[in-house]
Write a protein that holds these residues in place. Structure first.
Motif, PDB file in Angstrom:
ATOM      1  N   ALA A  40      72.557  37.663 -42.512  1.00 33.93           N
ATOM      2  CA  ALA A  40      71.421  37.416 -43.410  1.00 33.93           C
ATOM      3  C   ALA A  40      70.918  38.718 -44.020  1.00 33.93           C
ATOM      4  CB  ALA A  40      70.300  36.720 -42.646  1.00 33.93           C
ATOM      5  N   GLU A  41      70.867  39.783 -43.219  1.00 34.42           N
ATOM      6  CA  GLU A  41      70.421  41.072 -43.748  1.00 34.42           C
ATOM      7  C   GLU A  41      71.429  41.627 -44.756  1.00 34.42           C
ATOM      8  OE1 GLU A  41      69.032  43.933 -40.927  1.00 34.42           O
ATOM      9  OE2 GLU A  41      68.193  42.402 -39.606  1.00 34.42           O
ATOM     10  N   ALA A  42      72.716  41.443 -44.468  1.00 32.55           N
ATOM     11  CA  ALA A  42      73.734  41.908 -45.408  1.00 32.55           C
ATOM     12  C   ALA A  42      73.621  41.163 -46.732  1.00 32.55           C
ATOM     13  CB  ALA A  42      75.129  41.713 -44.808  1.00 32.55           C
ATOM     14  N   GLU A  83      85.200  43.474 -44.925  1.00 34.19           N
ATOM     15  CA  GLU A  83      84.716  44.171 -43.736  1.00 34.19           C
ATOM     16  C   GLU A  83      84.550  43.193 -42.583  1.00 34.19           C
ATOM     17  OE1 GLU A  83      81.255  47.245 -42.155  1.00 34.19           O
ATOM     18  OE2 GLU A  83      81.067  46.345 -44.156  1.00 34.19           O
ATOM     19  N   VAL A  84      85.295  43.428 -41.518  1.00 37.44           N
ATOM     20  CA  VAL A  84      85.219  42.641 -40.296  1.00 37.44           C
ATOM     21  C   VAL A  84      84.170  43.282 -39.387  1.00 37.44           C
ATOM     22  CG1 VAL A  84      86.486  41.802 -38.285  1.00 37.44           C
ATOM     23  CG2 VAL A  84      87.649  42.028 -40.496  1.00 37.44           C
ATOM     24  N   GLY A  85      83.144  42.501 -39.027  1.00 36.73           N
ATOM     25  CA  GLY A  85      82.038  43.077 -38.273  1.00 36.73           C
ATOM     26  C   GLY A  85      81.151  43.891 -39.185  1.00 36.73           C
ATOM     27  N   CYS A  86      80.688  43.253 -40.257  1.00 39.15           N
ATOM     28  CA  CYS A  86      79.963  43.977 -41.311  1.00 39.15           C
ATOM     29  C   CYS A  86      78.557  44.390 -40.917  1.00 39.15           C
ATOM     30  CB  CYS A  86      79.897  43.116 -42.570  1.00 39.15           C
ATOM     31  SG  CYS A  86      78.935  41.582 -42.381  1.00 39.15           S
ATOM     32  N   GLY A  90      75.708  45.181 -43.442  1.00 39.72           N
ATOM     33  CA  GLY A  90      76.362  45.371 -44.731  1.00 39.72           C
ATOM     34  C   GLY A  90      76.309  46.763 -45.317  1.00 39.72           C
ATOM     35  N   HIS A  91      75.911  47.746 -44.531  1.00 42.85           N
ATOM     36  CA  HIS A  91      75.706  49.085 -45.085  1.00 42.85           C
ATOM     37  C   HIS A  91      76.986  49.693 -45.663  1.00 42.85           C
ATOM     38  CE1 HIS A  91      71.573  49.324 -43.737  1.00 42.85           C
ATOM     39  NE2 HIS A  91      71.944  48.944 -42.526  1.00 42.85           N
ATOM     40  N   LEU A  92      78.102  49.573 -44.935  1.00 43.76           N
ATOM     41  CA  LEU A  92      79.339  50.181 -45.426  1.00 43.76           C
ATOM     42  C   LEU A  92      79.871  49.444 -46.650  1.00 43.76           C
ATOM     43  CD1 LEU A  92      81.178  51.018 -42.082  1.00 43.76           C
ATOM     44  CD2 LEU A  92      79.890  52.572 -43.567  1.00 43.76           C
ATOM     45  N   SER A  93      79.836  48.120 -46.608  1.00 42.65           N
ATOM     46  CA  SER A  93      80.310  47.360 -47.764  1.00 42.65           C
ATOM     47  C   SER A  93      79.467  47.630 -49.001  1.00 42.65           C
ATOM     48  CB  SER A  93      80.304  45.865 -47.450  1.00 42.65           C
ATOM     49  OG  SER A  93      81.368  45.516 -46.593  1.00 42.65           O
ATOM     50  N   PRO A 137      75.780  36.294 -52.670  1.00 47.90           N
ATOM     51  CA  PRO A 137      76.047  36.650 -51.265  1.00 47.90           C
ATOM     52  C   PRO A 137      77.538  36.838 -51.032  1.00 47.90           C
ATOM     53  CG  PRO A 137      74.456  34.869 -51.383  1.00 47.90           C
ATOM     54  CD  PRO A 137      74.973  35.063 -52.782  1.00 47.90           C
ATOM     55  N   ARG A 138      77.875  37.866 -50.279  1.00 53.17           N
ATOM     56  CA  ARG A 138      79.283  38.213 -50.054  1.00 53.17           C
ATOM     57  C   ARG A 138      79.695  38.101 -48.589  1.00 53.17           C
ATOM     58  NH1 ARG A 138      80.746  41.430 -54.564  1.00 53.17           N
ATOM     59  NH2 ARG A 138      79.630  40.532 -56.335  1.00 53.17           N
ATOM     60  N   PHE A 139      78.750  37.714 -47.709  1.00 53.59           N
ATOM     61  CA  PHE A 139      79.018  37.794 -46.277  1.00 53.59           C
ATOM     62  C   PHE A 139      78.800  36.446 -45.604  1.00 53.59           C
ATOM     63  CE2 PHE A 139      77.485  41.838 -47.899  1.00 53.59           C
ATOM     64  CZ  PHE A 139      78.551  42.669 -47.584  1.00 53.59           C
ATOM     65  N   GLN A 140      79.574  36.209 -44.532  1.00 55.16           N
ATOM     66  CA  GLN A 140      79.489  34.945 -43.816  1.00 55.16           C
ATOM     67  C   GLN A 140      79.567  35.183 -42.314  1.00 55.16           C
ATOM     68  OE1 GLN A 140      82.918  32.430 -44.548  1.00 55.16           O
ATOM     69  NE2 GLN A 140      84.229  34.194 -44.970  1.00 55.16           N
TER      70      GLN A 140
END
Length: 208
Positions: A81-83, A51-54, A57-60, A94-97
């Motif tokens: 950080a919230e995602a 997800e670009v622009g996550c 993280g709700h959708l992911s 953690p899956r997001f950067q």
């Protein structure tokens, strides 16, 4: 020349938490958005997404809870950080950067479904953004934007952003459903178009 990775770094965004709103009308509209999202992602047959622009993280995480392998990125450290906190709550790594759309590479972010929802309206260089997304989508891209002029009309109807004729802060690109489809079809095959009020959501296949 301004660095591409900073092209939308200082653009103010829309910080309304549409995923957790208590407003019954907003919740009804969001349910339409999420139904379209669920159905179009299922149509791909994919089980891995980037997800670009996550955002938060709700959708992911919605996909993760359906058994998908998810990853993603956003420009804002706080959102990332919230995602990642959502990952902690699910006992996963953690899956997001924090990465700009323009700095994403195929080595890091190519996936069988790339998601880019509620992002492109904030980006000045749309052509460059579409080029990056095309390089990542292997083969599917799911993208959504506010549907104009309906988006601004609804804002005016609820008394918001009147001095800007209903334009949400940070929205610098504006598309009707037809104009958004027209822009995307030069780079992608359009698989399906959905119009959950007040958005346009398009599932594309990267086979051109």
């Amino acid at each position: 020349m301004q660095n591409q990775s900073n092209l939308y770094e200082n653009v103010p965004g829309n910080y309304y938490d549409k995923y957790n709103t208590k407003n019954p009308i907003s919740r009804y509209l969001m349910q339409g958005f999420l139904t379209a999202f669920d159905e179009l992602t299922a149509r791909t047959g994919a089980k891995r997404s980037y997800e670009v622009g996550c955002g938060e993280g709700h959708l992911s995480m919605r996909l993760h809870d359906r058994g998908w392998q998810v990853r993603g990125s956003d420009l804002e450290d706080v959102s990332v950080a919230e995602a990642n906190e959502q990952c902690v709550q699910r006992n996963i790594d953690p899956r997001f950067q924090t990465v700009s759309l323009f700095d994403l590479t195929t080595q890091d972010a190519a996936e069988e479904l790339v998601i880019c929802c509620e992002v492109l309206e904030h980006v000045p260089d749309t052509a460059k953004a579409i080029s990056v997304l095309k390089s990542l989508a292997s083969p599917y891209l799911l993208v959504s934007v506010p549907r104009e002029p309906i988006w601004r009309i609804l804002n005016v109807a609820r008394g918001k952003y009147l001095k800007d004729l209903g334009n949400t802060p940070g929205h610098i690109q504006h598309w009707s459903s037809a104009s958004f489809v027209s822009m995307l079809k030069s780079s992608f095959t359009i698989v399906e178009v959905r119009k959950p009020l007040p958005w346009t959501m398009i599932l594309c296949r990267n086979d051109k």
